[in-house]
Scaffold this motif. Structure first.
Motif, PDB file in Angstrom:
ATOM      1  N   ILE A   1     -22.365 -57.817  -6.001  1.00  0.00           N
ATOM      2  CA  ILE A   1     -22.112 -59.080  -6.701  1.00  0.00           C
ATOM      3  C   ILE A   1     -22.307 -58.811  -8.181  1.00  0.00           C
ATOM      4  O   ILE A   1     -23.370 -58.338  -8.599  1.00  0.00           O
ATOM      5  CB  ILE A   1     -23.064 -60.180  -6.210  1.00  0.00           C
ATOM      6  N   SER A   2     -21.280 -59.081  -8.974  1.00  0.00           N
ATOM      7  CA  SER A   2     -21.323 -58.713 -10.382  1.00  0.00           C
ATOM      8  C   SER A   2     -20.478 -59.667 -11.208  1.00  0.00           C
ATOM      9  O   SER A   2     -19.637 -60.405 -10.680  1.00  0.00           O
ATOM     10  CB  SER A   2     -20.801 -57.277 -10.571  1.00  0.00           C
ATOM     11  N   GLN A   3     -20.711 -59.621 -12.509  1.00  0.00           N
ATOM     12  CA  GLN A   3     -19.845 -60.353 -13.424  1.00  0.00           C
ATOM     13  C   GLN A   3     -18.641 -59.486 -13.794  1.00  0.00           C
ATOM     14  O   GLN A   3     -17.517 -59.959 -13.860  1.00  0.00           O
ATOM     15  CB  GLN A   3     -20.601 -60.772 -14.676  1.00  0.00           C
ATOM     16  N   ARG A   4     -18.917 -58.204 -14.018  1.00  0.00           N
ATOM     17  CA  ARG A   4     -17.833 -57.264 -14.289  1.00  0.00           C
ATOM     18  C   ARG A   4     -17.121 -56.935 -12.984  1.00  0.00           C
ATOM     19  O   ARG A   4     -17.751 -56.640 -11.982  1.00  0.00           O
ATOM     20  CB  ARG A   4     -18.415 -55.978 -14.901  1.00  0.00           C
ATOM     21  N   GLN A   5     -15.790 -56.968 -12.995  1.00  0.00           N
ATOM     22  CA  GLN A   5     -15.033 -56.653 -11.798  1.00  0.00           C
ATOM     23  C   GLN A   5     -15.080 -55.157 -11.522  1.00  0.00           C
ATOM     24  O   GLN A   5     -14.814 -54.341 -12.400  1.00  0.00           O
ATOM     25  CB  GLN A   5     -13.584 -57.113 -11.937  1.00  0.00           C
ATOM     26  N   LEU A   6     -15.416 -54.815 -10.294  1.00  0.00           N
ATOM     27  CA  LEU A   6     -15.505 -53.414  -9.892  1.00  0.00           C
ATOM     28  C   LEU A   6     -14.114 -52.794  -9.830  1.00  0.00           C
ATOM     29  O   LEU A   6     -13.196 -53.365  -9.246  1.00  0.00           O
ATOM     30  CB  LEU A   6     -16.170 -53.329  -8.521  1.00  0.00           C
ATOM     31  N   GLU A   7     -13.956 -51.640 -10.466  1.00  0.00           N
ATOM     32  CA  GLU A   7     -12.681 -50.926 -10.464  1.00  0.00           C
ATOM     33  C   GLU A   7     -12.805 -49.737  -9.519  1.00  0.00           C
ATOM     34  O   GLU A   7     -13.506 -48.768  -9.807  1.00  0.00           O
ATOM     35  CB  GLU A   7     -12.333 -50.445 -11.877  1.00  0.00           C
ATOM     36  N   GLU A   8     -12.117 -49.825  -8.400  1.00  0.00           N
ATOM     37  CA  GLU A   8     -12.272 -48.789  -7.377  1.00  0.00           C
ATOM     38  C   GLU A   8     -11.895 -47.403  -7.893  1.00  0.00           C
ATOM     39  O   GLU A   8     -12.567 -46.409  -7.603  1.00  0.00           O
ATOM     40  CB  GLU A   8     -11.438 -49.136  -6.147  1.00  0.00           C
ATOM     41  N   ARG A   9     -10.833 -47.292  -8.673  1.00  0.00           N
ATOM     42  CA  ARG A   9     -10.371 -45.978  -9.106  1.00  0.00           C
ATOM     43  C   ARG A   9     -11.341 -45.303 -10.060  1.00  0.00           C
ATOM     44  O   ARG A   9     -11.565 -44.092  -9.988  1.00  0.00           O
ATOM     45  CB  ARG A   9      -8.995 -46.101  -9.760  1.00  0.00           C
ATOM     46  N   SER A  10     -11.921 -46.063 -10.978  1.00  0.00           N
ATOM     47  CA  SER A  10     -12.794 -45.454 -11.982  1.00  0.00           C
ATOM     48  C   SER A  10     -14.269 -45.519 -11.619  1.00  0.00           C
ATOM     49  O   SER A  10     -15.043 -44.653 -12.019  1.00  0.00           O
ATOM     50  CB  SER A  10     -12.576 -46.141 -13.345  1.00  0.00           C
ATOM     51  N   ASP A  11     -14.678 -46.533 -10.866  1.00  0.00           N
ATOM     52  CA  ASP A  11     -16.102 -46.724 -10.578  1.00  0.00           C
ATOM     53  C   ASP A  11     -16.561 -46.031  -9.304  1.00  0.00           C
ATOM     54  O   ASP A  11     -17.686 -45.538  -9.230  1.00  0.00           O
ATOM     55  CB  ASP A  11     -16.427 -48.220 -10.462  1.00  0.00           C
ATOM     56  N   LEU A  12     -15.720 -46.029  -8.293  1.00  0.00           N
ATOM     57  CA  LEU A  12     -16.131 -45.525  -6.982  1.00  0.00           C
ATOM     58  C   LEU A  12     -15.587 -44.127  -6.719  1.00  0.00           C
ATOM     59  O   LEU A  12     -14.392 -43.885  -6.885  1.00  0.00           O
ATOM     60  CB  LEU A  12     -15.634 -46.453  -5.872  1.00  0.00           C
ATOM     61  N   PRO A  13     -16.453 -43.203  -6.285  1.00  0.00           N
ATOM     62  CA  PRO A  13     -15.941 -41.922  -5.802  1.00  0.00           C
ATOM     63  C   PRO A  13     -15.226 -42.146  -4.478  1.00  0.00           C
ATOM     64  O   PRO A  13     -15.353 -43.211  -3.856  1.00  0.00           O
ATOM     65  CB  PRO A  13     -17.212 -41.091  -5.620  1.00  0.00           C
ATOM     66  N   ALA A  14     -14.461 -41.173  -4.029  1.00  0.00           N
ATOM     67  CA  ALA A  14     -13.813 -41.293  -2.723  1.00  0.00           C
ATOM     68  C   ALA A  14     -14.883 -41.423  -1.643  1.00  0.00           C
ATOM     69  O   ALA A  14     -16.019 -40.989  -1.809  1.00  0.00           O
ATOM     70  CB  ALA A  14     -12.939 -40.063  -2.467  1.00  0.00           C
ATOM     71  N   GLY A  15     -14.514 -42.048  -0.541  1.00  0.00           N
ATOM     72  CA  GLY A  15     -15.479 -42.208   0.542  1.00  0.00           C
ATOM     73  C   GLY A  15     -15.840 -43.639   0.833  1.00  0.00           C
ATOM     74  O   GLY A  15     -16.709 -43.911   1.660  1.00  0.00           O
ATOM     75  N   TRP A  16     -15.148 -44.579   0.150  1.00  0.00           N
ATOM     76  CA  TRP A  16     -15.383 -46.007   0.372  1.00  0.00           C
ATOM     77  C   TRP A  16     -14.076 -46.676   0.800  1.00  0.00           C
ATOM     78  O   TRP A  16     -13.016 -46.357   0.287  1.00  0.00           O
ATOM     79  CB  TRP A  16     -15.877 -46.687  -0.901  1.00  0.00           C
ATOM     80  N   ALA A  17     -14.184 -47.620   1.698  1.00  0.00           N
ATOM     81  CA  ALA A  17     -13.058 -48.475   2.075  1.00  0.00           C
ATOM     82  C   ALA A  17     -13.461 -49.909   1.737  1.00  0.00           C
ATOM     83  O   ALA A  17     -14.403 -50.453   2.335  1.00  0.00           O
ATOM     84  CB  ALA A  17     -12.750 -48.348   3.558  1.00  0.00           C
ATOM     85  N   CYS A  18     -12.775 -50.507   0.765  1.00  0.00           N
ATOM     86  CA  CYS A  18     -13.190 -51.808   0.235  1.00  0.00           C
ATOM     87  C   CYS A  18     -12.214 -52.906   0.626  1.00  0.00           C
ATOM     88  O   CYS A  18     -11.002 -52.706   0.677  1.00  0.00           O
ATOM     89  CB  CYS A  18     -13.309 -51.750  -1.283  1.00  0.00           C
ATOM     90  N   GLU A  19     -12.768 -54.078   0.870  1.00  0.00           N
ATOM     91  CA  GLU A  19     -11.974 -55.267   1.134  1.00  0.00           C
ATOM     92  C   GLU A  19     -11.511 -55.878  -0.189  1.00  0.00           C
ATOM     93  O   GLU A  19     -12.057 -55.552  -1.246  1.00  0.00           O
ATOM     94  CB  GLU A  19     -12.817 -56.286   1.915  1.00  0.00           C
ATOM     95  N   PRO A  20     -10.514 -56.755  -0.152  1.00  0.00           N
ATOM     96  CA  PRO A  20     -10.123 -57.452  -1.381  1.00  0.00           C
ATOM     97  C   PRO A  20     -11.301 -58.213  -1.989  1.00  0.00           C
ATOM     98  O   PRO A  20     -12.186 -58.691  -1.278  1.00  0.00           O
ATOM     99  CB  PRO A  20      -9.032 -58.424  -0.903  1.00  0.00           C
ATOM    100  N   ARG A  21     -11.304 -58.283  -3.314  1.00  0.00           N
ATOM    101  CA  ARG A  21     -12.379 -58.971  -4.033  1.00  0.00           C
ATOM    102  C   ARG A  21     -12.487 -60.424  -3.591  1.00  0.00           C
ATOM    103  O   ARG A  21     -11.495 -61.094  -3.378  1.00  0.00           O
ATOM    104  CB  ARG A  21     -12.087 -58.915  -5.534  1.00  0.00           C
TER     105      ARG A  21
END
Length: 215
Positions: free
Chosen positions: A153-173
């Motif tokens: 939960i954040s104010q800044r929107q999480l950017e999957e490409r730049s913030d997360l290393p590979a290895g995560w499967a994320c649902e829509p925001r």
């Protein structure tokens, strides 16, 4: 909030938070929920994501929030960590039946695959660079079981490409809305501005760990 010159680290520095908790604590700060997101706001989401109440949950950057306490009272096996020794000592003294540890979430001492879920409410917003966020999420991946759940939960929107290393499967925001919070006194944390209800967008991202993680 002003600090001594020797302690002017940013929001990713425990010295900053130690001084803030100590100073505001002297002015009656006791409990605080960042963004106004409390346990009742999260209850239904958490029950859907974590139907087994005995699952091990890690709350990172727990501060003086009561979310982890309320979760544990309902049956989840919760560990709260924060890198500010001042606040973890304060919370452990106030709630001796609960687990509060002083630990930096970017460099934890837990064995790998120790938890079924991790909850981050505001910590990500304190990390100022892509590299620090990737380091952080890599460490969260390490301590989660394969298929484990991460809720951010954040104010800044999480950017999957730049913030997360590979290895995560994320649902829509998932969008959350709340009031504007303003810090208008060094003796108190940011407070909601009357009349700004549901005017500020916050973000909830739910991700699950995959078997492998990238660089």
């Amino acid at each position: 909030f002003d600090l001594d010159p020797a302690d002017r680290g940013g929001a990713d520095d425990p010295a900053y938070w130690n001084r803030m908790y100590e100073y505001q604590g002297k002015h009656r700060r006791d409990r605080y929920e960042w963004y106004g997101v409390d346990f009742e706001t999260l209850r239904l989401t958490l029950k859907k994501l974590l139907p087994k109440l005995n699952e091990k949950v890690l709350l990172v950057g727990s501060g003086d929030s009561e979310v982890g306490i309320r979760m544990a009272e309902l049956g989840w096996n919760v560990t709260n960590i924060d890198f500010s020794p001042h606040v973890t000592k304060h919370m452990a003294a106030a709630y001796p039946q609960h687990r509060f540890l002083t630990m930096d979430a970017r460099n934890m001492t837990f064995p790998s695959e120790s938890f079924h879920a991790v909850l981050d409410k505001g910590l990500t917003d304190c990390l100022g660079t892509d590299s620090e966020r990737r380091r952080y999420f890599r460490e969260l991946h390490r301590v989660l079981h394969v298929g484990g759940v991460m809720v951010v939960i954040s104010q800044r929107q999480l950017e999957e490409r730049s913030d997360l290393p590979a290895g995560w499967a994320c649902e829509p925001r998932r969008a959350l809305s709340g009031p504007l919070f303003v810090e208008n006194s060094p003796t108190r944390p940011p407070l909601p501005v009357p009349g700004t209800e549901n005017s500020i967008d916050y973000n909830m991202v739910v991700c699950r760990t995959l078997a492998t993680i990238g660089p």
